[in-house]
Design an enzyme around this catalytic site. Structure first.
Site, mmCIF file in Angstrom:
data_model
loop_
_atom_site.group_PDB
_atom_site.id
_atom_site.type_symbol
_atom_site.label_atom_id
_atom_site.label_comp_id
_atom_site.label_asym_id
_atom_site.label_seq_id
_atom_site.Cartn_x
_atom_site.Cartn_y
_atom_site.Cartn_z
ATOM 1 N N GLN A 147 0.634 -1.474 0.119
ATOM 2 C CA GLN A 147 0.601 -0.064 0.016
ATOM 3 C C GLN A 147 0.805 1.046 0.199
ATOM 4 O OE1 GLN A 147 -2.904 0.024 3.276
ATOM 5 N NE2 GLN A 147 -4.024 2.377 3.240
ATOM 6 N N CYS B 12 -6.577 0.256 1.548
ATOM 7 C CA CYS B 12 -6.229 -1.277 1.781
ATOM 8 C C CYS B 12 -6.831 -1.993 1.752
ATOM 9 C CB CYS B 12 -6.273 -0.965 3.406
ATOM 10 S SG CYS B 12 -7.367 -0.181 4.736
ATOM 11 N N HIS C 78 -8.398 -1.789 9.485
ATOM 12 C CA HIS C 78 -8.235 -1.613 8.391
ATOM 13 C C HIS C 78 -8.387 -3.335 7.604
ATOM 14 C CE1 HIS C 78 -4.572 -1.574 6.219
ATOM 15 N NE2 HIS C 78 -3.845 -2.583 6.508
ATOM 16 N N ASN D 295 -1.417 -8.414 5.931
ATOM 17 C CA ASN D 295 -1.377 -6.906 6.261
ATOM 18 C C ASN D 295 -0.518 -6.026 4.577
ATOM 19 O OD1 ASN D 295 -1.041 -4.237 6.389
ATOM 20 N ND2 ASN D 295 -0.844 -4.447 8.463
ATOM 21 N N TRP E 114 -0.306 -3.371 4.119
ATOM 22 C CA TRP E 114 1.369 -2.542 3.566
ATOM 23 C C TRP E 114 2.466 -3.291 3.546
ATOM 24 C CZ3 TRP E 114 -0.321 -0.089 8.978
ATOM 25 C CH2 TRP E 114 -1.193 0.901 9.218
#
Length: 722
Positions: A104, A110, A267, A294, A296
Site C-alpha cells: 500500500q 487497503c 484496516h 496486511n 501494507w
C-alpha cells in the site's frame, strides 16, 4: 445525481441490446469508455508513438477532487511517469504474480489491496482480471488493459502506463520488486473505473472481491459466528472463495492504529490460508491456524504463532514446510484460530458461486439478475415505516420452483441468496453522493394471485407482513442474506430506508435449484383506443347544447377552433370548478390536445372532435379529483401510477394499458413539480401525450407484431407533433 430520460433510459436500452448480442460476458466484455485495446495498441505501433489516454489523463482531475484535488498541497509535487522512466528494466510481472507484489502507498485503499492479495491465490481468477499477454518489451505501446465485473457485466478497461510518482517513487500501490508494475497498473485501471484515485479511499474488501469475480459476499460478525466457522473458512478457500477480515475501530480518531500485538484497527486484511497441524510434543494434539496478510507489506501480529514465536518449535519440519512458514517482514503471518476470533470483528467471504458453506455438499446454483432504479416521487418509497409510499418501490416476482435435495429436519424448502447492490455511488462521490442505507423485504404471494404480474398495491402491504427480510438496513454498497422458504411465489421489494432517495441498483437472486425472478410490470401493452360515438341527433344533453353554443361563438362560420381558442374555451369551464384549484390549461397542453384529436390534419378541432375531447377531459377530471390530495388541487406523484392506470381505461375497449416501471419514472420526472405533486394541467397533458403516442405507434405497427421501424424524419415528425 438524477438522470434524464434521454440519458439513463436510452443507455439502459442500449445495454439490454448489447446483452442480447452477447456483450458483457467474460468472453466478450464491454469496452469501457468505448475503447478497444487491440485497435488502440495497433494504432500506436503503426504510428510508433506511446498511448496517451484522454479519457483518464495524467492530470490532477484523475487524482481526485478534494484531498487529492487541484487545491491540495499533496498533489503539487506529483509527476506522472511511465515505468521506463522510473527504472531501467521494467516488467509487468516478475516471477509470477503473488500477494507480496501488493504494498500500500499513500492512498486509503487497503480494502482493494486486500482483495488483490486474495486474488493472487488463484491464477485462473487473477489472469481473468489481469490479462497476461502484456509487457514492456515485445509489442510495447504504452497501453494496458484489465477486466472487471461491473453491475452484471464484464468490462474491459484500457489505460496508459503513466503512473503518479514523487521523487521517482510510486505514490500509490507498488510491488516489493521495484521493477514490477502489474499491481500499480491494476490500481490505476480500477481508479479509472470509478473516476479517480481518490474515489478509492475507504471501502469494504468485499466490494473489490466482487468486482474481480462477479461473486456474492456473505458477512459474519465474530460475536455471532456459527460454531463451524473454521470449517466454513477452510471449505471456502478450497472452493476458490476470497476472504477478508477487519477489526472495527470504535473511536474514529484511532482509525488504522496499531494494537499492542501488532494488529491494526479499522484496516482490511486478507485471509490467505486455514490449516490444521499436529504438535510434536503431544501425539493427538492439533492446532488450528489462520494465515493473514496486511496490505501494507509490513506490520504483523506479534502474539502466539507470529513469525518468530516459540510455538513454531513444537512443529515438525514437514509441518513447517506445509505451512510455508518463513521469518520475513512481508505483512503475512499466522495466528491461532482462537486468537483470530478473539481479535477480529468480522469476516467477509466472497463466493464465486454461493455454495452452501454450512454443509459438506457442493451445490450448483442458478442466478437471476435484475437492474432497477429508485426515482424520487415515483418509485423511491422508502422502507415499511412509510406505508403510504412503500408499495411504490420496484417489485420483483420470485418463483421458487424446486426444493433442495437435502432438506433440513425433513422441511421442504428452497435455499436462495438475495443480494441488493446500489450502483455508482463511489463514482459519484465528487458530486456529493454517499451510500444510501438500503435493504429489502420478501412477501409471499397468495395462490389466487400466482401468475398475476401486476404491481402489488398499498392494501396488500397493509394487510400482510413480510415472510422474510434482511437483518437490517445498512449503508454498504451491498446487502446480502441467505434464506430458506417453501416453494412458491414471492415478491421482493428493495428500498432505501428513507423515501425520496434516487439511485440505481442491482438485485441478484441465487438459488440452489431452479428459480425465476423478474420485475413486475416489465412489459408495455395496449388495446386500441376506441373513440366515443358521436351523440345521435336529438340526444344532446343540456351541457352539450351549452357547449355547442359556446363553440359556435368562438369557432365562427368555419366551425373549427385553434389551440388558443381551445385554451380560452376550456379554461372558462375549468375555472368554475374550485375543487381543481387550477390556473387553467396551458397553451402547450391545448396544442397536444389538438394533435391527439386532429383526425383530418388541419391543426384545428371541429365540433365532433371537440366533443370527443371534452368527454375525455370530464372522465379524467373525475379520476383526478379521486386521487387529489385533500384541498391541494394536485396528485401526489406516488399516486400517479394508480391515477394513470384508471385514466387510460377511459379510452380503451377493455383493460389494456400495462406500463412498465421505467415509463412511470419518466412520467414523474416529466410532469411532477419540485414538491413531487402533479397539477391538473400536467395530469391532462400526460394522458393526452400517452394516448397520442400509442395511437401513432399503432398506426405504424401495421402487422401488429409490437415493433416498428422508423426513419429519422418519420421519428421527428411523430415526436414533434405529439
Amino acid at each position: 445525481m438524477p438522470y434524464t430520460p434521454s440519458g439513463f433510459f436510452c443507455d439502459r436500452l442500449i445495454r439490454e441490446r448489447e446483452r442480447r448480442d452477447g456483450e458483457g460476458s467474460l468472453g466478450k466484455p464491454l469496452r469501457f469508455s468505448g475503447q478497444d485495446f487491440t485497435a488502440l495498441k495497433q494504432e500506436c505501433l503503426q504510428k510508433k508513438s506511446l498511448f496517451e489516454d484522454d479519457t483518464f489523463p495524467a492530470t490532477v482531475e484523475s487524482l481526485g477532487y478534494k484531498e487529492l484535488g487541484a487545491k491540495s498541497n499533496k498533489v503539487k509535487n506529483i509527476v506522472w511517469k511511465r515505468p521506463k522512466e522510473i527504472c531501467e528494466n521494467p516488467e509487468f510481472i516478475v516471477g509470477g504474480a503473488s500477494r507480496t507484489d501488493i504494498c500500500q502507498g499513500d492512498l486509503g485503499d487497503c480494502w482493494l489491496l486486500a482483495a488483490i492479495a486474495c486474488l493472487t491465490l488463484y491464477e485462473k481468477l487473477l489472469y481473468r482480471v489481469v490479462p497476461q499477454e502484456q509487457s514492456f518489451s515485445e509489442g510495447y505501446a504504452g497501453v494496458f488493459h484489465f477486466q472487471f465485473w461491473r453491475y452484471g457485466d464484464w468490462v474491459d478497461v484500457v489505460i496508459d502506463d503513466r503512473i503518479p510518482t514523487f521523487n521517482n517513487q510510486l505514490v500509490f500501490t507498488k510491488s516489493a520488486e521495484r521493477n514490477e508494475f502489474w499491481s500499480a497498473l491494476l490500481e490505476k485501471a480500477y481508479a479509472k473505473l470509478h473516476g479517480s484515485y481518490e474515489a478509492l479511499k475507504g471501502g469494504n474488501t468485499t466490494e473489490a472481491m466482487e468486482d474481480f469475480t462477479g461473486g456474492v459476499t456473505e458477512f459474519y460478525e465474530m460475536k455471532e459466528a456459527p460454531k463451524e466457522l473454521n470449517k466454513i473458512m477452510k471449505k471456502a478457500l478450497e472452493r476458490g472463495s476470497l476472504m477478508g477480515c477487519s477489526i472495527d475501530s470504535l473511536v474514529p480518531a484511532r482509525f488504522e492504529t496499531r494494537t499492542t500485538t501488532g494488529l491494526v484497527k479499522g484496516h482490511a486484511y486478507s485471509v490467505t490460508a486455514v490449516q490444521e497441524c499436529k504438535h510434536t510434543t503431544t501425539k493427538d494434539s492439533k492446532v488450528r491456524l489462520v494465515r493473514l496478510r496486511n496490505p501494507w507489506g509490513q506490520v504483523e501480529w506479534t502474539g502466539p504463532w507470529s513469525d518468530n514465536s516459540k510455538e513454531w518449535t513444537s512443529l515438525s519440519k514437514d509441518e513447517k514446510e506445509k505451512l510455508q512458514h518463513q521469518n520475513a517482514e512481508d505483512g503475512e503471518f499466522w495466528m491461532s484460530f482462537e486468537d483470530f476470533k478473539k481479535n477480529f470483528t468480522k469476516i467477509e467471504i466472497c463466493n464465486l458461486t454461493p455454495d452452501a458453506l454450512e454443509d459438506d455438499k457442493i451445490h450448483k446454483w442458478t442466478v437471476s439478475v435484475n437492474e432497477g432504479r429508485w426515482v424520487r416521487g415515483c418509485s423511491a418509497g422508502g422502507c415499511r415505516n412509510y406505508p403510504d409510499t412503500f408499495w411504490t418501490n420496484p417489485q420483483y416476482r420470485l418463483r421458487l420452483l424446486e426444493e433442495d435435495d437435502d432438506p433440513e429436519d425433513n422441511e421442504v424448502a428452497c435455499s436462495f441468496v438475495v443480494s441488493l447492490m446500489q450502483k455508482n455511488r463511489r463514482k459519484e462521490r465528487k458530486m456529493g453522493a454517499n451510500l444510501f442505507t438500503i435493504g429489502f423485504a420478501i412477501y409471499e404471494v397468495p395462490k389466487e394471485m400466482h401468475g398475476n404480474k401486476q404491481h402489488m398495491q398499498k392494501d396488500f402491504f397493509l394487510a400482510n407482513s413480510s415472510k422474510a427480510r434482511c437483518k437490517s438496513y445498512i449503508n454498504l454498497r451491498e446487502v446480502t442474506q441467505r434464506f430458506r422458504l417453501s416453494p412458491g411465489e414471492y415478491v421482493i421489494v428493495p428500498s432505501t430506508y428513507e423515501p425520496h432517495q434516487e439511485g440505481e441498483f442491482l438485485l441478484r437472486v441465487f438459488s440452489e435449484k431452479r428459480n425465476t425472478s423478474e420485475e413486475i410490470e416489465n412489459r408495455i401493452e395496449a388495446d386500441h383506443p376506441v373513440p366515443a360515438p358521436a351523440s345521435a341527433v336529438g340526444e344532446e344533453s343540456e351541457e352539450d347544447q351549452k357547449f355547442r353554443t359556446i363553440f359556435q361563438e368562438i369557432a365562427g362560420d368555419e366551425m373549427e377552433i385553434t389551440a388558443n381558442e381551445l385554451k380560452n374555451l376550456l379554461n372558462k369551464v375549468v375555472s368554475k370548478n374550485q375543487e381543481l384549484n387550477t390556473e387553467g390549461f396551458s397553451l402547450e397542453t391545448c396544442r397536444s390536445m389538438i394533435a391527439l384529436m386532429d383526425m383530418d390534419g388541419t391543426g384545428r378541432l371541429n365540433l365532433q372532435e371537440f366533443r370527443h375531447l371534452w368527454n375525455k377531459v370530464k372522465q379524467w377530471q373525475g379520476i383526478f379529483k379521486h386521487y387529489s390530495v385533500e384541498q391541494s388541487g394536485s396528485i401526489s406523484s406516488y399516486e400517479m401510477r394508480n391515477a394513470v392506470n384508471d385514466a387510460v381505461m377511459c379510452f380503451v375497449s377493455r383493460p389494456g394499458y400495462r406500463l412498465n416501471n421505467q415509463l412511470y419514472d419518466i412520467i414523474t420526472m416529466r410532469y411532477a413539480n419540485e414538491s413531487m405533486n402533479i397539477d391538473f394541467d400536467s395530469f391532462i397533458s400526460c394522458l393526452v401525450r400517452l394516448e397520442a403516442m400509442f395511437r401513432a405507434f399503432q398506426a405504424f405497427d401495421q402487422d401488429g407484431d409490437g415493433s416498428i421501424r422508423l426513419s429519422a424524419l418519420e421519428w421527428l415528425q411523430l415526436t414533434m407533433y405529439a
